[in-house]
Design a protein around this motif. Structure first.
Motif, PDB file in Angstrom:
ATOM      1  N   LEU A 217       0.859  -1.182   0.000  1.00 52.18           N
ATOM      2  CA  LEU A 217       0.000   0.000   0.000  1.00 52.18           C
ATOM      3  C   LEU A 217       0.898   1.236   0.000  1.00 52.18           C
ATOM      4  N   SER A 218       0.452   2.278  -0.670  1.00 51.31           N
ATOM      5  CA  SER A 218       1.221   3.537  -0.663  1.00 51.31           C
ATOM      6  C   SER A 218       1.033   4.244   0.671  1.00 51.31           C
ATOM      7  N   PRO A 219       2.022   5.026   1.093  1.00 49.09           N
ATOM      8  CA  PRO A 219       1.852   5.812   2.329  1.00 49.09           C
ATOM      9  C   PRO A 219       0.645   6.740   2.241  1.00 49.09           C
ATOM     10  N   ARG A 220       0.379   7.305   1.048  1.00 45.50           N
ATOM     11  CA  ARG A 220      -0.742   8.237   0.913  1.00 45.50           C
ATOM     12  C   ARG A 220      -2.073   7.534   1.207  1.00 45.50           C
ATOM     13  N   GLN A 221      -2.285   6.364   0.587  1.00 45.07           N
ATOM     14  CA  GLN A 221      -3.553   5.660   0.801  1.00 45.07           C
ATOM     15  C   GLN A 221      -3.637   5.105   2.221  1.00 45.07           C
ATOM     16  N   CYS A 222      -2.495   4.718   2.778  1.00 43.97           N
ATOM     17  CA  CYS A 222      -2.482   4.248   4.173  1.00 43.97           C
ATOM     18  C   CYS A 222      -3.004   5.348   5.101  1.00 43.97           C
ATOM     19  N   ALA A 223      -2.524   6.571   4.885  1.00 45.28           N
ATOM     20  CA  ALA A 223      -2.964   7.696   5.719  1.00 45.28           C
ATOM     21  C   ALA A 223      -4.464   7.938   5.555  1.00 45.28           C
ATOM     22  N   LEU A 224      -4.940   7.893   4.317  1.00 43.26           N
ATOM     23  CA  LEU A 224      -6.380   8.088   4.080  1.00 43.26           C
ATOM     24  C   LEU A 224      -7.192   6.978   4.762  1.00 43.26           C
ATOM     25  N   ALA A 234     -18.629   2.231  15.614  1.00 44.78           N
ATOM     26  CA  ALA A 234     -18.269   1.036  16.401  1.00 44.78           C
ATOM     27  C   ALA A 234     -19.180  -0.143  16.067  1.00 44.78           C
ATOM     28  N   GLU A 235     -20.465   0.141  15.841  1.00 47.56           N
ATOM     29  CA  GLU A 235     -21.403  -0.969  15.616  1.00 47.56           C
ATOM     30  C   GLU A 235     -21.189  -1.652  14.262  1.00 47.56           C
ATOM     31  N   ASP A 236     -20.453  -0.981  13.362  1.00 50.52           N
ATOM     32  CA  ASP A 236     -20.165  -1.603  12.060  1.00 50.52           C
ATOM     33  C   ASP A 236     -18.937  -2.513  12.105  1.00 50.52           C
ATOM     34  N   LEU A 237     -18.230  -2.501  13.240  1.00 46.79           N
ATOM     35  CA  LEU A 237     -16.993  -3.283  13.335  1.00 46.79           C
ATOM     36  C   LEU A 237     -17.255  -4.745  13.660  1.00 46.79           C
ATOM     37  N   GLY A 238     -18.449  -5.060  14.123  1.00 44.17           N
ATOM     38  CA  GLY A 238     -18.777  -6.447  14.448  1.00 44.17           C
ATOM     39  C   GLY A 238     -18.026  -6.950  15.656  1.00 44.17           C
ATOM     40  N   LYS A 239     -17.809  -8.251  15.701  1.00 40.14           N
ATOM     41  CA  LYS A 239     -17.215  -8.871  16.889  1.00 40.14           C
ATOM     42  C   LYS A 239     -15.713  -9.079  16.757  1.00 40.14           C
ATOM     43  N   ASN A 240     -15.113  -8.421  15.781  1.00 44.20           N
ATOM     44  CA  ASN A 240     -13.653  -8.355  15.700  1.00 44.20           C
ATOM     45  C   ASN A 240     -13.280  -7.027  15.078  1.00 44.20           C
ATOM     46  N   PRO A 241     -12.917  -6.043  15.908  1.00 43.27           N
ATOM     47  CA  PRO A 241     -12.646  -4.697  15.377  1.00 43.27           C
ATOM     48  C   PRO A 241     -11.286  -4.567  14.698  1.00 43.27           C
ATOM     49  N   THR A 242     -10.522  -5.660  14.613  1.00 41.81           N
ATOM     50  CA  THR A 242      -9.235  -5.591  13.926  1.00 41.81           C
ATOM     51  C   THR A 242      -9.314  -6.335  12.601  1.00 41.81           C
ATOM     52  N   MET A 243      -8.776  -5.734  11.555  1.00 43.34           N
ATOM     53  CA  MET A 243      -8.871  -6.318  10.219  1.00 43.34           C
ATOM     54  C   MET A 243      -7.655  -5.905   9.399  1.00 43.34           C
ATOM     55  N   THR A 244      -7.456  -6.580   8.283  1.00 44.34           N
ATOM     56  CA  THR A 244      -6.361  -6.218   7.400  1.00 44.34           C
ATOM     57  C   THR A 244      -6.742  -4.994   6.578  1.00 44.34           C
ATOM     58  N   MET A 245      -5.867  -3.998   6.574  1.00 42.90           N
ATOM     59  CA  MET A 245      -6.086  -2.815   5.748  1.00 42.90           C
ATOM     60  C   MET A 245      -5.917  -3.203   4.274  1.00 42.90           C
ATOM     61  N   PRO A 246      -6.741  -2.660   3.385  1.00 42.97           N
ATOM     62  CA  PRO A 246      -6.586  -3.025   1.971  1.00 42.97           C
ATOM     63  C   PRO A 246      -5.185  -2.731   1.439  1.00 42.97           C
ATOM     64  N   GLY A 247      -4.776  -3.544   0.510  1.00 40.23           N
ATOM     65  CA  GLY A 247      -3.526  -3.395  -0.205  1.00 40.23           C
ATOM     66  C   GLY A 247      -3.663  -4.231  -1.460  1.00 40.23           C
ATOM     67  N   GLY A 299     -15.193   0.500   3.506  1.00 41.83           N
ATOM     68  CA  GLY A 299     -14.868   1.747   2.816  1.00 41.83           C
ATOM     69  C   GLY A 299     -13.401   2.097   2.735  1.00 41.83           C
ATOM     70  N   LEU A 300     -12.512   1.263   3.285  1.00 40.25           N
ATOM     71  CA  LEU A 300     -11.085   1.511   3.110  1.00 40.25           C
ATOM     72  C   LEU A 300     -10.680   1.039   1.711  1.00 40.25           C
ATOM     73  N   LYS A 301      -9.556   1.569   1.215  1.00 38.08           N
ATOM     74  CA  LYS A 301      -9.222   1.337  -0.198  1.00 38.08           C
ATOM     75  C   LYS A 301      -7.768   0.918  -0.387  1.00 38.08           C
ATOM     76  N   ALA A 302      -7.537   0.190  -1.473  1.00 36.80           N
ATOM     77  CA  ALA A 302      -6.182  -0.107  -1.937  1.00 36.80           C
ATOM     78  C   ALA A 302      -5.796   0.915  -3.004  1.00 36.80           C
ATOM     79  N   ASP A 303      -4.529   0.898  -3.443  1.00 32.63           N
ATOM     80  CA  ASP A 303      -4.124   1.722  -4.579  1.00 32.63           C
ATOM     81  C   ASP A 303      -4.663   1.102  -5.869  1.00 32.63           C
ATOM     82  N   ASP A 304      -4.827   1.938  -6.888  1.00 36.48           N
ATOM     83  CA  ASP A 304      -5.301   1.410  -8.164  1.00 36.48           C
ATOM     84  C   ASP A 304      -4.198   0.687  -8.928  1.00 36.48           C
TER      85      ASP A 304
END
Lengths: 324, 324
Positions: A217-224, A234-247, A299-304
């Protein structure tokens, strides 16, 4: 919103600060203050709100208590001892990555203000015989101490969030490339330097074969994504609030081709191919295929394309491309 | 073989001690000494080798150093604060289950003798939205602090083993049923008491519906699996030395039918069906389907039928069945 970035002097911390400055709001409210905390005073940035630098060592509870106060609404916990460093210094890795995280969580719990805490984990939590592709439901099976410490951090953040001590969420960062600045002690450091240095006319060493696949992932998209990560309800995170950020998964060859497409054929000629025995074991486990479905859904994103990553580096991080 | 059981006064510790006494050897060598360590002196057992009781509090490093010495070849770490207790007392749960485990690991590391360490985790590490059945490659996603602490223990044991500080292996225990003795503060306590008490002519409360599916193992087979678990060669453990111990999925109805098949229709009439609001949330997440394939492949076993579990209890744990 009163925001604290712990690890605010680092590459991601600085990019995040600029992204917050550009947005001016967080979670729908104006940002009233941003504190960039790090071991040494972080460079401050231009912003439409007050920005302060502060020193903080997360292994010291008094130091943590100084930067996390009743006024703190959102905390980004980016500070860490990185992979090869934590592998070489076992005690220091646990001291910072496990106990340091616990100090931050305990401070939040003691305050009772339930701040939003955004924890950055790492794809180094994956490994071993767990079948790929790694999904949001794959076992974490770290093969380095850094990964073990980050996986423990995830469990702590999730448990403190479940108990209502924080509004916690965690994101496993892909390998960030192209990182500006200088090489660090992450085993993944070459994944930036083979672009960063050649684009500035310098040689760099690539210790893996051109077909080595990894998750970037680019630093720019990571920051976004970190901005967005704090804004998820919080209620959209479900029963595990940790996940892999897109890349995205790319091979070294695909990334070099992208560099050539953007900057011409000269930079690629400055890459020397040479194994590095001291990190060979770590890298052998990092041929990765990862599917970050939950974060994409939220709604998180990877680079194109990796061409974009190269362009971001040229635009944001060096005045003009090497040889231009 | 000089063996230490930390948690030697508990149900599993005592059964394990007897299984070791019956076998007389471990890892192909004669057992020369067995130490049963617990908060209070454990009952010793008859054995063809010396058996000692010792006091040990794993939250105290000096106490840990007294029982783990250069002579210790194999350590079983069974001591823990159980589920509902750890959920009620957050600090105490972390103190024992996380920091206590770390104290044991650090003592082994300081000795430099690389003892075999058998860590007992729990199926409470599973939960949330992770799809069932849970396999050896499913994400751990605990929904109670006890599960988070056990998952952290797994990561620590795996990392200390990978670094060569211990010859570590971990087993996620199924719910042990029929447990002898008295009710404890585990949320699963009723899963034994609805058999144990009625088989002795007393009433017991079942807080879930008859179709509630869960994952069980008899204390006898658990002890045999722990013996076998210490004997697995390190190289056969692969890149994750922690796995789910075999068990079987049964509904409450199937288990009650098994009790009736063995002991007649009277005991089942002593079960009262009544929700228990204080553990309802925990139990809602414990409708489990688990596939412990790796441990089965390595030679650990489940019970053949719940009738066996009932018979083991009647034979081993009470002089004669209730009403006989």
């Amino acid at each position: 919103m009163n925001i604290l970035i712990i690890g605010g002097a680092g590459v991601v911390g600085q990019k995040l600060a600029r992204a917050l400055a550009a947005q001016g709001t967080l979670r729908g409210k104006p940002i009233t203050k941003l504190t960039l905390a790090d071991l040494n005073a972080a460079p401050t940035i231009e912003a439409p709100f007050p920005v302060e630098a502060a020193t903080c060592n997360i292994t010291d509870t008094a130091s943590v208590a100084q930067v996390i106060t009743e006024e703190t609404d959102v905390i980004y916990l980016l500070a860490a001892v990185v992979s090869a460093h934590a592998e070489q210094d076992f005690d220091f890795g646990y001291k910072v990555n496990m106990f340091g995280t616990l100090n931050v969580l305990e401070r939040c719990r003691a305050l009772g203000t339930k701040p939003v805490l955004v924890f950055t984990s790492s794809i180094a939590v994956f490994g071993g015989e767990v079948p790929q592709p790694y999904t949001d439901h794959s076992a974490l099976n770290p093969q380095i101490s850094y990964g073990a410490q980050k996986a423990i951090g995830e469990l702590l953040v999730n448990d403190y969030a479940r108990k209502g001590f924080i509004d916690g969420r965690g994101f496993r960062l892909p390998t960030i490339s192209v990182r500006p600045g200088v090489a660090n002690r992450a085993a993944s450091s070459f994944m930036s330097s083979i672009f960063r240095e050649p684009l500035q006319g310098q040689e760099a060493i690539c210790p893996v074969d051109p077909d080595f696949p990894h998750f970037y992932l680019s630093p720019r998209q990571c920051a976004l994504n970190l901005v967005k990560g704090a804004e998820i309800a919080a209620e959209d995170l479900g029963k595990n609030p940790t996940m892999t950020m897109p890349g995205r998964v790319w091979t070294i060859r695909q990334m070099i081709d992208a560099m050539t497409a953007v900057a011409g054929p000269e930079p690629a000629k400055l890459i020397r191919w040479q194994e590095q025995p001291e990190i060979a074991d770590i890298l052998a486990g990092w041929r990765l295929d990862i599917r970050p479905e939950k974060a994409l859904r939220l709604g998180l994103k990877a680079d194109d394309s990796f061409e974009d990553n190269i362009r971001y580096f040229l635009e944001e991080d060096i005045a003009a491309p090497a040889g231009a």
